[in-house]
Scaffold this active site. Structure first.
Site, PDB file in Angstrom:
ATOM      1  N   MET B   1       1.094  -0.936  -0.038  1.00 14.86           N
ATOM      2  CA  MET B   1       0.053  -0.043  -0.404  1.00 14.86           C
ATOM      3  C   MET B   1       0.741   0.943   0.131  1.00 14.86           C
ATOM      4  O   MET B   1       1.350   1.989  -0.869  1.00 14.86           O
ATOM      5  CB  MET B   1      -1.086  -0.352   1.452  1.00 14.86           C
ATOM      6  CG  MET B   1      -2.013   0.304   0.971  1.00 14.86           C
ATOM      7  SD  MET B   1      -3.699   0.042   1.973  1.00 14.86           S
ATOM      8  CE  MET B   1      -3.467   0.754   3.660  1.00 14.86           C
ATOM      9  N   CYS B   2       1.990   1.770   1.125  1.00  9.02           N
ATOM     10  CA  CYS B   2       2.424   2.725   0.772  1.00  9.02           C
ATOM     11  C   CYS B   2       1.576   3.972   1.592  1.00  9.02           C
ATOM     12  O   CYS B   2       0.213   3.951   0.771  1.00  9.02           O
ATOM     13  CB  CYS B   2       3.458   2.576   0.059  1.00  9.02           C
ATOM     14  SG  CYS B   2       4.910   1.343   0.080  1.00  9.02           S
ATOM     15  N   GLY B   3       2.178   4.925   2.142  1.00 14.27           N
ATOM     16  CA  GLY B   3       0.962   6.113   1.960  1.00 14.27           C
ATOM     17  C   GLY B   3       2.766   7.555   1.936  1.00 14.27           C
ATOM     18  O   GLY B   3       3.855   7.302   2.434  1.00 14.27           O
ATOM     19  N   ARG B  30      -1.005   2.619   6.775  1.00 18.73           N
ATOM     20  CA  ARG B  30      -1.035   1.994   5.106  1.00 18.73           C
ATOM     21  C   ARG B  30       0.972   1.772   4.734  1.00 18.73           C
ATOM     22  O   ARG B  30       1.176   0.442   3.693  1.00 18.73           O
ATOM     23  CB  ARG B  30      -0.492   3.340   4.156  1.00 18.73           C
ATOM     24  CG  ARG B  30      -1.944   3.995   4.292  1.00 18.73           C
ATOM     25  CD  ARG B  30      -2.191   4.725   3.528  1.00 18.73           C
ATOM     26  NE  ARG B  30      -1.973   4.743   2.068  1.00 18.73           N
ATOM     27  CZ  ARG B  30      -2.842   4.891   1.395  1.00 18.73           C
ATOM     28  NH1 ARG B  30      -4.068   4.179   1.906  1.00 18.73           N
ATOM     29  NH2 ARG B  30      -2.833   4.456   0.316  1.00 18.73           N
TER      30      ARG B  30
END
Lengths: 284, 314
Positions: B1-3, B30
């Site tokens: 996901m990552c943010g 995330r």
């Protein structure tokens, strides 16, 4: 059971219990009886009084806690609930299957008002992705902007955003109406199956890509048409409906609907009867 | 996901270290395999600041090898020797962690390519950032853990970008963590949320042009791609616009330079981004809650559209 190896084809099917039911003269269409309407209810819904009003500050609450408290207030008969400090939290107001006046004084994050059936909601801020996903009935009004996948897979109700919305608005939509006062992003109406989308501003690329059915009305410029989305004639009845709908939605009342572009499915992606390529080869 | 998150103050400085920490911590769900900060601090602009590592902080799932810490000292000695040979003088030296160092240098530089190639020729050494105000700090853990470890909460500056990572395309280690320095340009950094599908084709092409890749993380391609465009004479905005067709996949990314901050979104707009813009502050993040951590009051925000590129100046 008869011996399947020795019986003829037709007899084989009959011996397996097929072809025994007489279908002639029967219909599978179901007719709704309005007299039974009051017997239709969701488990766990409440009788609420719209004049009974309360406020709920969710600043220090998680989304499940807030949703549980909304349910608790409805069980006490509160028909108008004002939510203070939503502050972009995700999944607020999810799963309300009740008639209810719900007012958010602020913005929501992802999946706000998802899977609802019945409430009338006003959000005095913006909303994140997938707002009102799977809405069945009711009305949701957003005063500012909305993120992507706005109204994904809704089946009914009115979903209104007074500002602009992101990409894939009305993706997989199966009914209801989405109305946007501003612009919309790419892939608006992607794989749309039923319902109507009204965008008063511009839309991005691939409008109505792979749509099966439904109607899209665009007031501004169109980035490009998606696969199998085609323009159609805007009829007088379309214009009447648009005027009525915009008036009820309290948005774009003075908008000149006669200049809108109507988009429908070309229905060329529907060739279910066509053989698969390898089957064709075999047939030849 | 990552943010991803970023902010730029226009016409003033602020405690960007603390602000970005709040934004990234709000996005920790995330991904908290690693967190990275690119902070543009208030400096006098005389000396170069070089952040570099001489070893890896390795997490589960990484392809990097755990090392004996004694090799860090040996590598540092070679770095010092090479800096001397390149004509750079160390003005201030900080060893923040056994594997992470910060130098202030005087160096008469025309092209940082030769400089960085020499330093990074030492096995296990990577320059995380090089510039007159840029400081890239990245390590394993969530935003607060990294902030506390490197004492970033008091850093004052004009703008910053950051990344909360869920490792998907490569290992859990510092070299795969964001931000990526826009090698070989001083004060250029990149963070990315998404996946790139033409990574290897682009990588081979860029390596043939002399660019280097330190990781196998697809996001690093964006930094190198933009850097190559700038080497060919494109402006930052032109390079970012070219990336919309040159890079295939889904992406939202931020680029920061010494005096600007930019964002780009792919033509499918498949990755989330919420943006707030006013006369004196621009704040943006993968989710609304990141912006709320610095602006709790009701504000107007919106999702950038497909294929949108924007650049703001301080």
């Amino acid at each position: 059971m008869a011996n399947l190896k020795t019986t003829e084809k037709k007899t084989k099917a009959q011996s397996m219990g097929m072809h025994t039911e007489v279908l002639t003269g029967r219909t599978q269409q179901k007719f709704f009886n309005p007299d039974e309407g009051e017997n239709l209810y969701y488990f766990g819904t409440y009788d609420v009084d719209f004049n009974k009003r309360t406020e709920l500050d969710v600043k220090e609450m998680s989304a499940p806690e807030a949703n549980k408290e909304i349910d608790n207030l409805m069980s006490q008969g509160f028909g108008t609930i004002v939510i203070k400090n939503p502050q972009g939290k995700h999944s607020l107001g999810v799963g309300i299957l009740n008639k209810l006046n719900l007012i958010f004084e602020g913005s929501l994050g992802y999946f706000g008002m998802g899977s609802c059936d019945g409430p009338t909601v006003r959000i005095n801020g913006r909303v994140g992705w997938s707002c009102a996903e799977n809405l069945m009935a009711g009305k949701v009004v957003i005063e500012k902007n909305a993120g992507s996948c706005f109204g994904a897979a809704i089946r009914g109700g009115d979903l209104i955003c007074k500002g602009s919305v992101g990409a894939r608005t009305g993706i997989d939509m199966k009914g209801g109406t989405i109305i946007v006062g501003g612009d919309a992003g790419a892939f608006t109406g992607f794989m749309m199956q039923r319902g109507r989308i009204i965008i008063l501003g511009d839309v991005g690329i691939n409008l109505g890509d792979s749509m099966y059915d439904g109607t899209i009305f665009i007031g501004g410029k169109i980035g490009s048409f998606g696969s199998d989305a085609v323009p159609a004639d805007l009829s007088a009845s379309d214009q009447d409906w648009l005027k009525r709908k915009l008036k009820v939605a309290e948005i774009g009342e003075k908008f000149d609907v006669s200049k809108m572009t109507k988009i429908v499915a070309g229905k060329k992606l529907w060739n279910y009867d066509n053989l698969e390529p390898h089957e064709k080869k075999g047939a030849i | 996901m990552c943010g991803i998150a970023g902010l730029i103050h226009r016409g003033k400085s602020s405690n960007v270290g603390s602000e970005l920490q709040g934004m990234l911590q709000a996005l920790k769900h995330r991904g908290e395999d690693s967190t990275g900060y690119a902070l543009y601090g208030d400096t006098d602009g005389k000396n170069f600041i070089m952040r570099f590592k001489v070893g890896e902080n390795v997490g589960e799932g990484s392809s990097s090898i755990m090392e004996d810490v004694s090799v860090y000292d040996q590598r540092k000695k070679i770095v010092d020797q090479y800096l001397s040979e390149l004509g750079a003088k160390i003005v201030k030296e900080e060893r923040i962690l056994p594997y992470s160092l910060r130098y202030e240098l005087t160096y008469d530089v025309r092209d940082l390519l030769e400089f960085s190639q020499k330093i990074e020729s030492i096995p296990g050494v990577e320059i995380l950032s090089m510039g007159k105000s840029l400081e890239v700090i990245k390590d394993l853990g969530n935003a607060k853990m990294v902030c506390d470890r490197y004492s970033l909460d008091k850093l004052v500056g004009t703008h910053a970008i950051g990344h909360a990572r869920m490792a998907t395309e490569s290992g859990v280690d510092i070299k795969s963590a964001h931000p990526f320095w826009g090698y070989p340009f001083s004060d250029v950094s990149v963070v990315h949320n998404g996946q790139l599908t033409n990574y290897w084709n682009n990588r081979r092409m860029l390596e043939n042009k002399g660019m280097r890749f330190m990781s196998e993380c697809d996001s690093e391609l964006i930094a190198v791609y933009i850097a190559q465009k700038m080497r060919e004479g494109a402006s930052l905005e032109e390079g970012m616009k070219a990336s919309l067709t040159g890079l295939d996949g889904v992406f939202t990314y931020f680029v920061a330079t010494k005096d600007s901050l930019g964002m780009a979104k792919d033509t499918m707009a498949a990755k989330p981004l919420v943006l707030y813009e006013s006369d004196d502050l621009v704040a943006m993040g993968s989710e609304e809650i990141a912006i709320r951590s610095v602006l709790p009051q009701e504000i107007d925000t919106y999702d950038p559209f497909d294929g949108e590129v924007k650049v703001w100046q301080i």
